[in-house]
Design an enzyme around this catalytic site. Structure first.
Site, PDB file in Angstrom:
ATOM      1  N   THR A   1      54.822  12.646 -95.580  1.00 19.21           N
ATOM      2  CA  THR A   1      55.056  13.498 -96.946  1.00 19.21           C
ATOM      3  C   THR A   1      53.737  14.285 -97.167  1.00 19.21           C
ATOM      4  O   THR A   1      52.934  14.023 -96.421  1.00 19.21           O
ATOM      5  CB  THR A   1      55.530  12.403 -97.932  1.00 19.21           C
ATOM      6  OG1 THR A   1      56.163  13.185 -99.395  1.00 19.21           O
ATOM      7  CG2 THR A   1      54.559  11.675 -98.398  1.00 19.21           C
TER       8      THR A   1
ATOM      9  N   ASN B   1      62.286  14.335 -84.737  1.00 18.19           N
ATOM     10  CA  ASN B   1      63.124  13.763 -85.837  1.00 18.19           C
ATOM     11  C   ASN B   1      64.500  13.550 -85.364  1.00 18.19           C
ATOM     12  O   ASN B   1      65.384  13.033 -86.287  1.00 18.19           O
ATOM     13  CB  ASN B   1      63.283  15.155 -86.888  1.00 18.19           C
ATOM     14  CG  ASN B   1      62.082  15.332 -87.612  1.00 18.19           C
ATOM     15  OD1 ASN B   1      61.651  14.427 -88.376  1.00 18.19           O
ATOM     16  ND2 ASN B   1      61.437  16.411 -87.423  1.00 18.19           N
TER      17      ASN B   1
ATOM     18  N   LYS C   1      47.309  14.899 -96.498  1.00 17.38           N
ATOM     19  CA  LYS C   1      47.971  14.676 -95.217  1.00 17.38           C
ATOM     20  C   LYS C   1      49.264  15.354 -95.324  1.00 17.38           C
ATOM     21  O   LYS C   1      49.924  15.685 -96.681  1.00 17.38           O
ATOM     22  CB  LYS C   1      48.200  13.056 -95.247  1.00 17.38           C
ATOM     23  CG  LYS C   1      48.801  12.326 -96.258  1.00 17.38           C
ATOM     24  CD  LYS C   1      50.366  12.291 -96.221  1.00 17.38           C
ATOM     25  CE  LYS C   1      50.612  11.752 -94.829  1.00 17.38           C
ATOM     26  NZ  LYS C   1      52.336  12.042 -94.800  1.00 17.38           N
TER      27      LYS C   1
END
Lengths: 409, 409
Positions: A195, A404, A184
């Protein structure tokens, strides 16, 4: 192109190598009903190795996993998504150890044979009541069929749009050995809750030392050659486990006649996962591959490839389908390694745009069509030597900024 | 805060120090009618120094300027915008030398006393007929009044939204000495037609060696501590010229009793220009300042400040007014220098968000209001020593992607 040593196993997953079971389920760490806790369990002690983020601020589970891997053996990996258990102080350390102990109890293995991995929000303590409930239910959910692999692959995702996995088979001593991986990764951290985590299983007979060496070498060419935003996470971890349950005869090491075939197949799994992470980078619309050839050292080739792939100006140009080679050459020139300023050739796909560091007339329409595709290959030939490297990344888009920036406002 | 050594001269510009004239006009290198060629001329030989980009692919004018500066003396600087004259081959070299020769003839000075600077598109040869016409007209346009400074400041801009200049005066030997600067910069290159150019003039009496030393030191603390997109241009150049025409008595060097006052005033001009470039970064909505304190070395403090200010995830969080300290600490941890993972404090303005590397409860609404402002200060205290550094940058916005992706499509 040489014929690859391996064959892709369609429909294969992390449990396809002999000896592995997996599970994934929802325990309440994610707000939606998606899986957020998972495990891989091996029926025998597996030779195991891991590599970790180089970030100084390492999340609590990394230390726990390091301790478990001290003897090179694992029986299980327990993973949660939705919370990274990073910057969580002594409570975070205690929680990682408790996850390890609970998983050991649930799966009937020793605690120091369990690796722990977390991904998600930084700086918040885990909701341990939910983790306890999840781990208790995981043992009953373990499967060695395709559903087990599928549920596990889902359980490690965060802002990822797609799951990333590959399974291949390679002949060792004339017998099939299976290697599978799941990963992932999308952006770095909170609020992306992302992450990079990756898990590779195999039924090869291989010692943990050979496995570790192979893992490090392969990581340098694959996972360490990707970037989405240049921000190294506190939680990155790649764990490999080898059950040794294939019919292979002699233990694998660098002297084994089939070592190269195995290493190639292992690298294919890692490269597939690394590229899949790049293509699914936050906001990405395409996979970008930068190959640097003709370098005087592999390190130089890597440094240049990573600088070009990480350049915000190159990434936005690719998003805009702009054949803007000036940004590429400028990135080559700031990579911090020696380059001959008079001998650089650059290609976009097959389109030559620069020869001996000088512009070449090319058809803008053809370049535009090429750059609009899902895969963009940039080749930089330095004409200085014979070393090379490839890096993978993605374009920089409005959606990256939206994902973001739009978190709390 | 100590009282500064200098006073800002309102309405002052690059020609305010005694001995300088300047001009700017449109010759046709830009598509719009804006100024695209300019010059600064000194009536006496000026002690001069310059610093250049570290990019390996340096534009043609940088080499020409280096040769002119070999003896530490300049009489003039000729600058064009709209075309960077970079990656332009032998013709580009010839064009830079021709610009130098034409300017020397036009201004009645020696060719090797002329610096040349270019900014704009990479990889296209200059339209020399227009450059020739422009330089021929510049000598008649030279002014020592405010209009001369204004026209010059306009002539160096590309995607910049505002001009950047500052003029200060400082007492040396009890007499006023004037220091002025003008700069441009916004993103790196084509299609942004932008790079960083800066010019500092002074009427101080100072040798070129002392000036060069001061310039390098000041650059390390100012221009080398800013980033808009991490992409180092092929054309960056900062040129300083000292006419020596003030009434100051003794030549300035490090032994002079007023050296510190002069250096402080000089640094103030450079810092102002550096911050102005950051605030006007492509697509930027605010200036971000990162100060790292308590470091064990200045180099470490600089490395961390630059890593935090350059993080795409920190930049998007600031754009979204998200008090996302996890991204800041993760950037601190990947800066490549030793950090104690247990002792880091982080503040957003005056809001403490992390103490001893652990989260602190803070009022989200107050943080949101603070981060919505035009200036965002991030302070990272390492608690390891007494060294510090400050870096400047800007947020990463939709407009950055638009400006850099929407060029040809």
């Amino acid at each position: 192109m040489a014929v690859p040593s391996y064959t892709v196993v369609e429909g294969g997953s992390i449990i396809t190598p002999r000896g592995f079971q997996a599970a994934g389920l929802h325990c309440g760490l994610k707000k939606t009903e998606r899986n957020d806790i998972g495990a891989i369990v091996c029926e025998v002690p597996a030779a195991a190795a891991a590599v970790y983020t180089t970030n100084i601020f390492q999340a609590a589970p990394l230390q726990t996993t390091r301790e478990s891997l001290a003897n090179g053996v694992l029986r299980a990996v327990i993973v949660n998504s939705g919370n990274a258990n990073a910057c969580t102080g002594k409570q975070g350390d205690a929680d990682a150890y408790e996850m390890r102990a609970l998983a050991a109890e649930s799966f009937g293995v020793d605690a120091d044979d369990v690796a722990v991995a977390s991904t998600g929000v930084i700086g918040e303590n885990l909701k341990m009541d939910r983790v306890r409930d999840g781990i208790a239910r995981l043992s009953g959910a373990l499967r060695s069929d395709a559903d087990g692999g599928e549920q596990f692959s889902q359980s490690i995702l965060t802002t990822d749009l797609v799951k990333k996995e590959l399974c291949v088979t390679v002949q060792i001593d004339g017998k099939p050995v299976v290697i599978a991986g799941a990963a992932k990764g999308s952006g770095m951290i909170h609020p992306n809750m992302a992450t990079m985590l990756a898990f590779v299983t195999t039924d090869a007979k291989i010692g943990s030392e050979s496995l570790h060496k192979l893992l490090r070498r392969t990581t340098d060419d694959t996972f360490n050659m990707i970037t989405v935003d240049g921000d190294t996470s506190t939680n990155d971890m790649l764990v490999a486990m080898a059950s040794g349950l294939s019919d292979q005869k002699k233990e694998l090491n660098e002297q084994h006649k089939d070592w190269t075939a195995f290493a190639e197949a292992f690298a294919a799994v890692c490269e597939h996962l690394a590229k899949a992470i790049s293509r699914d980078g936050e906001g990405a619309t395409k996979l970008v591959e930068v190959t640097v050839t003709g370098a005087d050292s592999t390190d130089s080739a890597r440094a240049i490839a990573k600088t070009v792939i990480g350049s915000s100006l190159v990434k936005t140009a690719v998003y805009g389908a702009d054949a803007n080679w000036g940004r590429i050459i400028a990135a080559v020139g700031r990579a911090g390694v020696p380059v001959n300023p008079y001998t650089v050739d650059i290609k976009l796909g097959d389109i030559v745009v620069l020869t001996a560091s000088q512009p070449v007339k090319f058809d803008e329409d053809i370049a535009l069509e090429y750059l609009k595709g899902d895969d963009v290959l940039i080749t930089v030939e330095l004409n200085m030597g014979s070393e090379k490297a490839t890096a993978w990344g993605c374009d920089l888009t409005y959606d990256y900024v939206r994902i973001n920036a739009a978190y709390r406002t």
